[in-house]
Scaffold this motif. Structure first.
Motif, PDB file in Angstrom:
ATOM      1  N   TYR A 153       7.638  -5.425  -4.639  1.00  0.00           N
ATOM      2  CA  TYR A 153       7.168  -5.300  -6.019  1.00  0.00           C
ATOM      3  C   TYR A 153       5.643  -5.287  -5.987  1.00  0.00           C
ATOM      4  N   PHE A 154       5.025  -4.970  -7.108  1.00  0.00           N
ATOM      5  CA  PHE A 154       3.556  -4.910  -7.117  1.00  0.00           C
ATOM      6  C   PHE A 154       2.986  -5.715  -8.265  1.00  0.00           C
ATOM      7  N   GLU A 155       1.707  -6.042  -8.132  1.00  0.00           N
ATOM      8  CA  GLU A 155       0.930  -6.677  -9.201  1.00  0.00           C
ATOM      9  C   GLU A 155      -0.362  -5.899  -9.372  1.00  0.00           C
ATOM     10  N   THR A 156      -0.820  -5.805 -10.610  1.00  0.00           N
ATOM     11  CA  THR A 156      -2.041  -5.070 -10.888  1.00  0.00           C
ATOM     12  C   THR A 156      -2.621  -5.503 -12.219  1.00  0.00           C
ATOM     13  N   SER A 157      -3.915  -5.297 -12.381  1.00  0.00           N
ATOM     14  CA  SER A 157      -4.555  -5.599 -13.661  1.00  0.00           C
ATOM     15  C   SER A 157      -4.704  -4.329 -14.494  1.00  0.00           C
ATOM     16  N   GLU A 158      -4.306  -3.195 -13.909  1.00  0.00           N
ATOM     17  CA  GLU A 158      -4.417  -1.921 -14.610  1.00  0.00           C
ATOM     18  C   GLU A 158      -3.249  -1.713 -15.578  1.00  0.00           C
ATOM     19  N   LYS A 159      -3.488  -0.939 -16.600  1.00  0.00           N
ATOM     20  CA  LYS A 159      -2.426  -0.588 -17.536  1.00  0.00           C
ATOM     21  C   LYS A 159      -1.555   0.497 -16.913  1.00  0.00           C
ATOM     22  N   TYR A 160      -0.254   0.413 -17.132  1.00  0.00           N
ATOM     23  CA  TYR A 160       0.659   1.423 -16.611  1.00  0.00           C
ATOM     24  C   TYR A 160       1.960   1.363 -17.401  1.00  0.00           C
ATOM     25  N   ASP A 161       2.833   2.332 -17.155  1.00  0.00           N
ATOM     26  CA  ASP A 161       4.171   2.305 -17.754  1.00  0.00           C
ATOM     27  C   ASP A 161       5.182   2.716 -16.688  1.00  0.00           C
ATOM     28  N   ASP A 162       6.437   2.759 -17.048  1.00  0.00           N
ATOM     29  CA  ASP A 162       7.491   3.052 -16.072  1.00  0.00           C
ATOM     30  C   ASP A 162       7.419   4.477 -15.551  1.00  0.00           C
ATOM     31  N   VAL A 163       6.787   5.351 -16.313  1.00  0.00           N
ATOM     32  CA  VAL A 163       6.671   6.752 -15.888  1.00  0.00           C
ATOM     33  C   VAL A 163       5.436   6.946 -15.008  1.00  0.00           C
ATOM     34  N   ALA A 191      -2.847  -1.015  -6.697  1.00  0.00           N
ATOM     35  CA  ALA A 191      -1.942  -2.163  -6.831  1.00  0.00           C
ATOM     36  C   ALA A 191      -1.884  -2.967  -5.542  1.00  0.00           C
ATOM     37  N   PHE A 192      -1.487  -4.233  -5.663  1.00  0.00           N
ATOM     38  CA  PHE A 192      -1.200  -5.087  -4.516  1.00  0.00           C
ATOM     39  C   PHE A 192       0.314  -5.228  -4.423  1.00  0.00           C
ATOM     40  N   PHE A 193       0.854  -5.089  -3.229  1.00  0.00           N
ATOM     41  CA  PHE A 193       2.307  -5.120  -3.052  1.00  0.00           C
ATOM     42  C   PHE A 193       2.758  -6.395  -2.341  1.00  0.00           C
ATOM     43  N   TYR A 194       4.006  -6.808  -2.670  1.00  0.00           N
ATOM     44  CA  TYR A 194       4.581  -8.040  -2.120  1.00  0.00           C
ATOM     45  C   TYR A 194       6.048  -7.794  -1.758  1.00  0.00           C
ATOM     46  N   LYS A 242       9.795  -8.832  -1.935  1.00  0.00           N
ATOM     47  CA  LYS A 242      10.556  -9.543  -2.961  1.00  0.00           C
ATOM     48  C   LYS A 242      11.270 -10.767  -2.389  1.00  0.00           C
ATOM     49  N   LYS A 243      11.691 -10.705  -1.134  1.00  0.00           N
ATOM     50  CA  LYS A 243      12.499 -11.783  -0.571  1.00  0.00           C
ATOM     51  C   LYS A 243      11.727 -13.090  -0.384  1.00  0.00           C
ATOM     52  N   ASN A 244      10.408 -13.001  -0.170  1.00  0.00           N
ATOM     53  CA  ASN A 244       9.635 -14.225   0.066  1.00  0.00           C
ATOM     54  C   ASN A 244       8.299 -14.278  -0.675  1.00  0.00           C
ATOM     55  N   GLY A 245       7.971 -13.234  -1.436  1.00  0.00           N
ATOM     56  CA  GLY A 245       6.721 -13.219  -2.186  1.00  0.00           C
ATOM     57  C   GLY A 245       5.493 -13.022  -1.319  1.00  0.00           C
ATOM     58  N   LYS A 246       5.688 -12.663  -0.059  1.00  0.00           N
ATOM     59  CA  LYS A 246       4.565 -12.488   0.871  1.00  0.00           C
ATOM     60  C   LYS A 246       3.823 -11.189   0.576  1.00  0.00           C
ATOM     61  N   LYS A 247       2.490 -11.301   0.520  1.00  0.00           N
ATOM     62  CA  LYS A 247       1.660 -10.145   0.228  1.00  0.00           C
ATOM     63  C   LYS A 247       1.679  -9.164   1.401  1.00  0.00           C
ATOM     64  N   ILE A 248       1.761  -7.890   1.092  1.00  0.00           N
ATOM     65  CA  ILE A 248       1.728  -6.845   2.127  1.00  0.00           C
ATOM     66  C   ILE A 248       0.265  -6.529   2.413  1.00  0.00           C
ATOM     67  N   LYS A 249      -0.215  -6.960   3.571  1.00  0.00           N
ATOM     68  CA  LYS A 249      -1.646  -6.869   3.878  1.00  0.00           C
ATOM     69  C   LYS A 249      -2.015  -5.744   4.840  1.00  0.00           C
ATOM     70  N   PHE A 250      -1.251  -5.595   5.904  1.00  0.00           N
ATOM     71  CA  PHE A 250      -1.706  -4.759   7.007  1.00  0.00           C
ATOM     72  C   PHE A 250      -1.120  -3.354   7.098  1.00  0.00           C
ATOM     73  N   PRO A 251       0.069  -3.098   6.573  1.00  0.00           N
ATOM     74  CA  PRO A 251       0.596  -1.735   6.656  1.00  0.00           C
ATOM     75  C   PRO A 251      -0.342  -0.705   6.027  1.00  0.00           C
ATOM     76  N   LEU A 252      -0.254   0.521   6.511  1.00  0.00           N
ATOM     77  CA  LEU A 252      -1.122   1.588   6.029  1.00  0.00           C
ATOM     78  C   LEU A 252      -0.688   2.114   4.660  1.00  0.00           C
ATOM     79  N   ALA A 253       0.626   2.177   4.459  1.00  0.00           N
ATOM     80  CA  ALA A 253       1.103   2.833   3.243  1.00  0.00           C
ATOM     81  C   ALA A 253       2.393   2.207   2.720  1.00  0.00           C
TER      82      ALA A 253
END
Length: 218
Positions: free
Chosen positions: A59-69, A75-78, A80-91
């Motif tokens: 899942y992601f978190e962001t301060s930007e406005k967006y909608d489902d479309v 965005a910062f991605f995490y 879901k199973k443990n809430g761990k932030k995705i830091k090192f992957p490229l994409a």
């Protein structure tokens, strides 16, 4: 007979040239929106092979406005199973959108002095085709975002918002720093250069240029 032989030679040369032109047009690797299966991509090789390193739910978190479309551009991605932030992957591929973070490891050597103003932040690909294109805010440069200013499309190409392309042929990211750098990139790719002034050429202009180049490959 001599005339017929000459005609045959001319036709043969024409077909040979046509085949060369066709081969040149089809030699470029292209990427379209939706080409990437959902998941996390650790390396550039994973991206080029379109094979995610992990398919765990995210899942992601962001301060930007967006909608489902229209998902956010940054965005910062995490996980879901443990809430761990995705830091090192490229994409990351999420809900049909592809996101990249800027990595020096995969960046053209002349661009290695540029760092994003926030690490582990992923930027959404906005243009697909021969070149994948996205934008990132760079560290150490005056940011109009801090002032809640006008749309970034009006910023000049040499400001803190940088257009970045994934060069599939050279397997590297190229930060298009200014008009001179953009034209050098186009020249390397046998794409016609054009007159451009960095102080008035905007990010919006750059988007339109990359979109124009990518059109035949979309």
């Amino acid at each position: 007979i001599k005339i017929n032989v000459m005609k045959i030679k001319i036709v043969f040369c024409f077909l040979l040239i046509a085949n060369i032109i066709i081969a040149q047009k089809t030699e470029y690797q292209t990427i379209r929106k939706g080409d990437f299966p959902e998941g996390v991509y650790m390396t550039l090789e994973d991206v080029l092979n379109k094979k995610p390193s992990s398919t765990d739910e995210i899942y992601f978190e962001t301060s930007e406005k967006y909608d489902d479309v229209n998902l956010p551009e940054k965005a910062f991605f995490y996980f879901k199973k443990n809430g761990k932030k995705i830091k090192f992957p490229l994409a990351v591929s999420h809900k049909g959108e592809m996101y990249f973070q800027t990595y020096r490891k995969y960046t053209n050597k002349k661009d290695k002095g540029y760092d994003p103003d926030a690490y582990s932040r992923f930027c959404k690909v906005t243009i697909y085709g021969r070149f994948i294109y996205f934008e990132e805010s760079m560290r150490g440069m005056f940011s109009k975002f801090a002032l809640g200013a006008i749309s970034p499309v009006t910023y000049s190409i040499n400001g803190n918002i940088k257009g970045i392309v994934l060069d599939l042929e050279n397997r590297e990211f190229n930060i298009l720093r200014d008009c001179e750098d953009l034209n050098n990139f186009l020249k390397e790719k046998n794409i016609p250069e054009f007159e451009c002034k960095s102080d008035i050429y905007t990010i919006g202009d750059l988007r339109a240029k990359i979109d124009e180049i990518n059109k035949p490959f979309q």
